[in-house]
Design a protein around this motif. Structure first.
Motif, PDB file in Angstrom:
ATOM      1  N   LYS A  17       0.819  -1.223   0.000  1.00  0.00           N
ATOM      2  CA  LYS A  17       0.000   0.000   0.000  1.00  0.00           C
ATOM      3  C   LYS A  17       0.849   1.269   0.000  1.00  0.00           C
ATOM      4  O   LYS A  17       0.374   2.337   0.358  1.00  0.00           O
ATOM      5  N   PHE A  19       1.750   4.078  -1.527  1.00  0.00           N
ATOM      6  CA  PHE A  19       1.272   4.888  -2.646  1.00  0.00           C
ATOM      7  C   PHE A  19       2.393   5.699  -3.288  1.00  0.00           C
ATOM      8  O   PHE A  19       2.363   5.946  -4.486  1.00  0.00           O
ATOM      9  N   LYS A  44      -3.924   3.282  -8.997  1.00  0.00           N
ATOM     10  CA  LYS A  44      -3.722   2.482  -7.789  1.00  0.00           C
ATOM     11  C   LYS A  44      -3.103   3.355  -6.692  1.00  0.00           C
ATOM     12  O   LYS A  44      -3.491   3.277  -5.527  1.00  0.00           O
ATOM     13  N   GLU A  47      -5.755   5.516  -5.201  1.00  0.00           N
ATOM     14  CA  GLU A  47      -6.599   4.723  -4.291  1.00  0.00           C
ATOM     15  C   GLU A  47      -5.961   4.633  -2.901  1.00  0.00           C
ATOM     16  O   GLU A  47      -6.602   4.909  -1.883  1.00  0.00           O
ATOM     17  N   TYR A  48      -4.684   4.266  -2.858  1.00  0.00           N
ATOM     18  CA  TYR A  48      -4.003   4.107  -1.576  1.00  0.00           C
ATOM     19  C   TYR A  48      -3.711   5.455  -0.912  1.00  0.00           C
ATOM     20  O   TYR A  48      -3.731   5.552   0.314  1.00  0.00           O
ATOM     21  N   LYS A  50      -5.618   8.081  -1.107  1.00  0.00           N
ATOM     22  CA  LYS A  50      -6.889   8.513  -0.505  1.00  0.00           C
ATOM     23  C   LYS A  50      -7.134   7.777   0.804  1.00  0.00           C
ATOM     24  O   LYS A  50      -7.593   8.384   1.774  1.00  0.00           O
ATOM     25  N   GLU A  51      -6.830   6.487   0.830  1.00  0.00           N
ATOM     26  CA  GLU A  51      -6.954   5.706   2.080  1.00  0.00           C
ATOM     27  C   GLU A  51      -6.107   6.327   3.186  1.00  0.00           C
ATOM     28  O   GLU A  51      -6.518   6.360   4.344  1.00  0.00           O
ATOM     29  N   ALA A  52      -4.920   6.792   2.813  1.00  0.00           N
ATOM     30  CA  ALA A  52      -3.988   7.369   3.782  1.00  0.00           C
ATOM     31  C   ALA A  52      -4.251   8.861   4.019  1.00  0.00           C
ATOM     32  O   ALA A  52      -3.523   9.495   4.772  1.00  0.00           O
ATOM     33  N   LYS A  53      -5.268   9.389   3.330  1.00  0.00           N
ATOM     34  CA  LYS A  53      -5.624  10.809   3.436  1.00  0.00           C
ATOM     35  C   LYS A  53      -4.454  11.718   3.046  1.00  0.00           C
ATOM     36  O   LYS A  53      -4.180  12.732   3.701  1.00  0.00           O
TER      37      LYS A  53
END
Length: 69
Positions: A17, A19, A44, A47-48, A50-53
């Motif tokens: 993950k 990014f 990709k 995506e990661y 955004k998950e990690a802000k």
């Protein structure tokens, strides 16, 4: 550049993950003229990120994708 691409893949294997590594890989793919691969990798990374802000990497990847057209 092919060697750098291999290193990026190995780094992703270690941290799936990461990014920032996906972004680096996308830039390498773009330099190798693999626009489709670069776009997929950048998506990709987004995506990661955004998950990690991490909005900075979202923006960097969007800029990279825009430059591939």
């Amino acid at each position: 550049m092919n060697k750098a691409l291999g290193w990026a893949d190995k780094a992703i294997e270690q941290n799936a993950k990461a990014f920032w590594i996906y972004h680096l890989k996308a830039k390498i793919q773009a330099k190798l003229n693999d626009k489709a691969g670069a776009k997929a990798t950048a998506l990709k990374s987004i995506e990661y990120a955004k998950e990690a802000k991490n909005d900075d990497y979202v923006a960097l990847n969007e800029k990279l994708i825009a430059s591939l057209k």
